[in-house]
Design a protein around this motif. Structure first.
Motif, PDB file in Angstrom:
ATOM      1  N   PRO A 133       9.717  -1.306  -5.448  1.00 38.36           N
ATOM      2  CA  PRO A 133       9.353   0.083  -5.743  1.00 38.36           C
ATOM      3  C   PRO A 133       9.089   0.921  -4.495  1.00 38.36           C
ATOM      4  O   PRO A 133       8.874   0.399  -3.393  1.00 38.36           O
ATOM      5  CB  PRO A 133       8.083  -0.063  -6.592  1.00 38.36           C
ATOM      6  CG  PRO A 133       8.144  -1.432  -7.153  1.00 38.36           C
ATOM      7  CD  PRO A 133       8.824  -2.265  -6.111  1.00 38.36           C
ATOM      8  N   ALA A 134       9.069   2.245  -4.709  1.00 33.90           N
ATOM      9  CA  ALA A 134       8.886   3.193  -3.602  1.00 33.90           C
ATOM     10  C   ALA A 134       7.533   3.004  -2.917  1.00 33.90           C
ATOM     11  O   ALA A 134       7.418   3.235  -1.703  1.00 33.90           O
ATOM     12  CB  ALA A 134       9.027   4.620  -4.114  1.00 33.90           C
ATOM     13  N   GLN A 135       6.502   2.594  -3.666  1.00 39.67           N
ATOM     14  CA  GLN A 135       5.186   2.424  -3.053  1.00 39.67           C
ATOM     15  C   GLN A 135       5.200   1.286  -2.033  1.00 39.67           C
ATOM     16  O   GLN A 135       4.562   1.381  -0.981  1.00 39.67           O
ATOM     17  CB  GLN A 135       4.128   2.164  -4.130  1.00 39.67           C
ATOM     18  CG  GLN A 135       3.834   3.387  -4.994  1.00 39.67           C
ATOM     19  CD  GLN A 135       2.497   3.286  -5.707  1.00 39.67           C
ATOM     20  OE1 GLN A 135       1.503   2.829  -5.146  1.00 39.67           O
ATOM     21  NE2 GLN A 135       2.457   3.713  -6.957  1.00 39.67           N
ATOM     22  N   PHE A 136       5.915   0.221  -2.339  1.00 43.29           N
ATOM     23  CA  PHE A 136       6.018  -0.876  -1.367  1.00 43.29           C
ATOM     24  C   PHE A 136       6.763  -0.418  -0.122  1.00 43.29           C
ATOM     25  O   PHE A 136       6.339  -0.698   1.015  1.00 43.29           O
ATOM     26  CB  PHE A 136       6.730  -2.082  -1.989  1.00 43.29           C
ATOM     27  CG  PHE A 136       6.801  -3.283  -1.073  1.00 43.29           C
ATOM     28  CD1 PHE A 136       5.847  -4.277  -1.155  1.00 43.29           C
ATOM     29  CD2 PHE A 136       7.800  -3.393  -0.119  1.00 43.29           C
ATOM     30  CE1 PHE A 136       5.898  -5.384  -0.302  1.00 43.29           C
ATOM     31  CE2 PHE A 136       7.863  -4.484   0.737  1.00 43.29           C
ATOM     32  CZ  PHE A 136       6.906  -5.479   0.642  1.00 43.29           C
ATOM     33  N   VAL A 137       7.873   0.280  -0.303  1.00 46.06           N
ATOM     34  CA  VAL A 137       8.659   0.771   0.833  1.00 46.06           C
ATOM     35  C   VAL A 137       7.822   1.728   1.688  1.00 46.06           C
ATOM     36  O   VAL A 137       7.870   1.686   2.925  1.00 46.06           O
ATOM     37  CB  VAL A 137       9.944   1.461   0.350  1.00 46.06           C
ATOM     38  CG1 VAL A 137      10.691   2.107   1.517  1.00 46.06           C
ATOM     39  CG2 VAL A 137      10.847   0.472  -0.377  1.00 46.06           C
ATOM     40  N   LEU A 173       3.681 -10.976  -6.605  1.00 42.10           N
ATOM     41  CA  LEU A 173       4.311  -9.845  -7.286  1.00 42.10           C
ATOM     42  C   LEU A 173       4.230  -8.583  -6.430  1.00 42.10           C
ATOM     43  O   LEU A 173       3.403  -7.691  -6.680  1.00 42.10           O
ATOM     44  CB  LEU A 173       3.630  -9.600  -8.648  1.00 42.10           C
ATOM     45  CG  LEU A 173       3.825 -10.682  -9.706  1.00 42.10           C
ATOM     46  CD1 LEU A 173       3.003 -10.359 -10.943  1.00 42.10           C
ATOM     47  CD2 LEU A 173       5.297 -10.823 -10.073  1.00 42.10           C
ATOM     48  N   PRO A 174       5.077  -8.490  -5.412  1.00 44.72           N
ATOM     49  CA  PRO A 174       5.032  -7.302  -4.546  1.00 44.72           C
ATOM     50  C   PRO A 174       5.333  -6.007  -5.284  1.00 44.72           C
ATOM     51  O   PRO A 174       4.977  -4.928  -4.798  1.00 44.72           O
ATOM     52  CB  PRO A 174       6.082  -7.602  -3.479  1.00 44.72           C
ATOM     53  CG  PRO A 174       6.970  -8.655  -4.066  1.00 44.72           C
ATOM     54  CD  PRO A 174       6.083  -9.462  -4.957  1.00 44.72           C
ATOM     55  N   ARG A 175       5.948  -6.093  -6.454  1.00 41.07           N
ATOM     56  CA  ARG A 175       6.197  -4.888  -7.253  1.00 41.07           C
ATOM     57  C   ARG A 175       4.899  -4.223  -7.707  1.00 41.07           C
ATOM     58  O   ARG A 175       4.886  -3.033  -8.042  1.00 41.07           O
ATOM     59  CB  ARG A 175       7.045  -5.231  -8.482  1.00 41.07           C
ATOM     60  CG  ARG A 175       8.489  -5.585  -8.167  1.00 41.07           C
ATOM     61  CD  ARG A 175       9.275  -5.875  -9.430  1.00 41.07           C
ATOM     62  NE  ARG A 175      10.686  -6.047  -9.140  1.00 41.07           N
ATOM     63  CZ  ARG A 175      11.555  -5.042  -9.004  1.00 41.07           C
ATOM     64  NH1 ARG A 175      11.128  -3.802  -9.168  1.00 41.07           N
ATOM     65  NH2 ARG A 175      12.815  -5.273  -8.723  1.00 41.07           N
ATOM     66  N   GLU A 176       3.829  -5.005  -7.765  1.00 35.68           N
ATOM     67  CA  GLU A 176       2.557  -4.477  -8.252  1.00 35.68           C
ATOM     68  C   GLU A 176       1.711  -3.850  -7.145  1.00 35.68           C
ATOM     69  O   GLU A 176       0.617  -3.331  -7.424  1.00 35.68           O
ATOM     70  CB  GLU A 176       1.758  -5.607  -8.918  1.00 35.68           C
ATOM     71  CG  GLU A 176       2.467  -6.253 -10.104  1.00 35.68           C
ATOM     72  CD  GLU A 176       2.633  -5.286 -11.259  1.00 35.68           C
ATOM     73  OE1 GLU A 176       1.727  -4.470 -11.483  1.00 35.68           O
ATOM     74  OE2 GLU A 176       3.688  -5.334 -11.928  1.00 35.68           O
ATOM     75  N   ILE A 177       2.167  -3.892  -5.910  1.00 38.53           N
ATOM     76  CA  ILE A 177       1.399  -3.343  -4.788  1.00 38.53           C
ATOM     77  C   ILE A 177       1.168  -1.846  -4.999  1.00 38.53           C
ATOM     78  O   ILE A 177       2.074  -1.099  -5.379  1.00 38.53           O
ATOM     79  CB  ILE A 177       2.147  -3.575  -3.459  1.00 38.53           C
ATOM     80  CG1 ILE A 177       2.233  -5.076  -3.150  1.00 38.53           C
ATOM     81  CG2 ILE A 177       1.481  -2.821  -2.318  1.00 38.53           C
ATOM     82  CD1 ILE A 177       0.918  -5.741  -2.881  1.00 38.53           C
ATOM     83  N   VAL A 178      -0.058  -1.383  -4.730  1.00 40.50           N
ATOM     84  CA  VAL A 178      -0.407   0.037  -4.861  1.00 40.50           C
ATOM     85  C   VAL A 178      -0.528   0.661  -3.474  1.00 40.50           C
ATOM     86  O   VAL A 178      -1.243   0.148  -2.610  1.00 40.50           O
ATOM     87  CB  VAL A 178      -1.736   0.209  -5.635  1.00 40.50           C
ATOM     88  CG1 VAL A 178      -2.163   1.677  -5.658  1.00 40.50           C
ATOM     89  CG2 VAL A 178      -1.587  -0.316  -7.056  1.00 40.50           C
TER      90      VAL A 178
END
Length: 527
Positions: free
Chosen positions: A344-348, A283-288
């Motif tokens: 999400p922007a945090q992943f980018v 779930l790369p969307r959950e990366i902080v």
């Protein structure tokens, strides 16, 4: 004997000792033959490369690119010998071949200056590109196959049993090889799907609940079919192959000298996209990766020293400071948004910072970092937390939430491990004791776990938290050893950046004093 004064002396042409006609002819034809042979060889290799790129055979293309500098050295040497022979032939009396001398001199200079020298300069990047794109990969698998994923011997046995017949994409093609790699070419999911309803313990006789090459990130459940993450690669008996993410890459970034659309240096992007295509997990969307403090602000947390941004602190405290390529961030961010725009922007932001750091690093450091498998979340830490019995530890397991927190902090850990990579390339916990390098996965877990417990959200409102309780397994001896090795694997003041990126206002006092566990709480109403 008399000499006529003023008589014109006959002009002489420089002639070498090779005055025999056959000798001069042999020199000339040797030069021509060598030049023709070189031209044919170069034409053949250029055609093979063109076909590989046109047919998207990137595993083959990246593999042979590692030897380009030796190839251009050979071509340059052959042309130099041919040029030397034709010069000797010219000096020996073949005065009608001046055009050949000019043509060969031009071709030789062009090959050396335009191809041989640049290929030697780029050889380290090309070697790192191979490691970045063909390293260990993470693949989502159904929970039912959790015990079928073993070591290399298990995978070979499974491969022979199921005989998978999936059609691989062109990018997997190994291509022409004098000594083909002995690893399995089939995708591991094709092997697992061939099992069907067969129970793995009937085949392997193993006694593990989850195989030793599988991450348990705490996401498994009825609503998530692909709930586990398999790490596979050479260590599991598979042949190296370029990540299939290469099929979405711009062609300009796949060249041996990659360039962005704006014609800027694209080496950092190429390496980063290869690594990120293989290590995202479930779930790369959950990366902080709270690079702009937006996550902290949404929870009512205000960090210290707001005059300095987190990215500026990363740059100034980096082992690679002053980070000359930080000016490339805006161009790299644009490319990452195009590549990972659905995330999400945090992943980018994490992907962008990672690519910029790769551009600032030395090639030797990147090579060591990749060979130490630091691009992947530590599988050993995940196993010690999720199934400690595999390491003969006391059976005190991490909760699902804690395993998810470990996964969500992994990109901060990856960025820190490279940004503060020790210049000596080894870990020294004491002046005389050397250890393998480790990512700060456990430190990053603790920071994010503390941050999430510091503030509670009730019915959409942020409230003062109760603090994250100390994990039951935190006082085990392996935690102490891991924390010490992680600290010894980083050089510089990394603690502040780590705390800010993972949602804290500052580094928590007491975290360095194992087995103590700090109690961190924030009151959103105060800010």
């Amino acid at each position: 004997m008399t000499t006529t004064i003023g008589a014109q002396q006959p002009q002489t042409t420089p002639v070498a000792h090779i005055t025999d006609t056959k000798g001069r002819t042999a020199l000339l034809w040797s030069s021509i033959g060598l030049a023709v042979l070189t031209s044919v060889l170069q034409g053949l290799v250029s055609t093979i490369i063109l076909i590989a790129e046109d047919q998207a055979m990137w595993t083959f293309r990246f593999r042979i690119a590692r030897f380009e500098h030796w190839w251009w050295t050979l071509i340059g040497t052959l042309l130099s010998v041919s040029f030397g022979l034709i010069v000797v032939s010219f000096l020996a009396g073949n005065n009608n071949d001046s055009v050949g001398v000019l043509a060969l001199s031009t071709a030789t200079a062009l090959v050396i200056v335009r191809y041989a020298i640049p290929s030697w300069r780029h050889r380290r990047f090309i070697s790192n590109r191979w490691l970045a794109w063909t390293g260990p990969s993470r693949t989502a698998i159904p929970c039912q196959y959790r015990s079928a994923c073993g070591n290399a011997a298990h995978w070979r046995k499974l491969n022979k049993l199921v005989k998978p017949k999936s059609v691989p994409p062109a990018s997997d093609d190994w291509g022409i090889a004098i000594k083909p790699d002995s690893g399995m070419s089939e995708d591991p999911t094709a092997n697992l799907n061939g099992l069907g309803e067969i129970k793995s313990d009937m085949i392997f006789g193993n006694n593990w609940a989850i195989g030793p090459c599988v991450y348990d990130d705490g996401f498994h459940g009825e609503s998530n079919i692909n709930s586990l993450s398999l790490q596979w690669g050479e260590q599991e008996g598979f042949r190296r192959r370029v990540s299939r993410a290469v099929n979405s890459m711009p062609q300009s970034l796949l060249k041996s000298r990659p360039l962005t659309i704006d014609l800027y240096n694209g080496e950092g992007l190429t390496l980063a996209m290869g690594i990120l295509g293989q290590n995202k997990g479930l779930l790369p969307r959950e990366i902080v990766f709270d690079w702009d403090d937006s996550w902290k602000a949404s929870r009512g947390i205000r960090r210290e020293n707001t005059r300095q941004s987190t990215t500026t602190n990363l740059e100034n405290s980096s082992i690679w400071a002053p980070r000359p390529n930080k000016v490339m961030r805006s161009y790299y961010k644009k490319a990452m948004e195009d590549q990972f725009g659905t995330l999400p922007a945090q992943f980018v932001a994490a992907a962008t910072e990672f690519a910029v750091i790769l551009l600032d690093c030395s090639h030797r450091a990147i090579n060591d970092w990749l060979n130490n498998k630091l691009e992947q979340q530590s599988l050993a830490v995940n196993i010690q937390m999720s199934r400690p019995a595999n390491y003969l530890l006391s059976d005190i397991r991490a909760t699902h939430q804690q395993l998810q927190t470990l996964y969500r902090a992994q990109y901060v850990s990856m960025v820190l491990s490279l940004n503060y990579y020790p210049s000596r390339g080894t870990s020294h916990s004491t002046p005389t004791e050397t250890h393998p390098l480790h990512r700060p996965d456990l430190h990053c877990f603790a920071l994010l776990y503390l941050a999430e417990g510091a503030v509670e959200t009730v019915r959409g409102q942020n409230q003062r938290g109760h603090g994250a309780p100390q994990p039951q397994w935190w006082q085990q001896n392996w935690v102490k050893m891991r924390l010490r090795n992680e600290q010894a694997s980083l050089q510089g003041n990394w603690q502040q950046s780590a705390a800010w990126l993972l949602g804290l206002a500052q580094w928590p006092s007491g975290l360095d004093d194992w087995p103590n566990w700090p109690n961190i709480v924030y009151d959103p109403s105060i800010g």
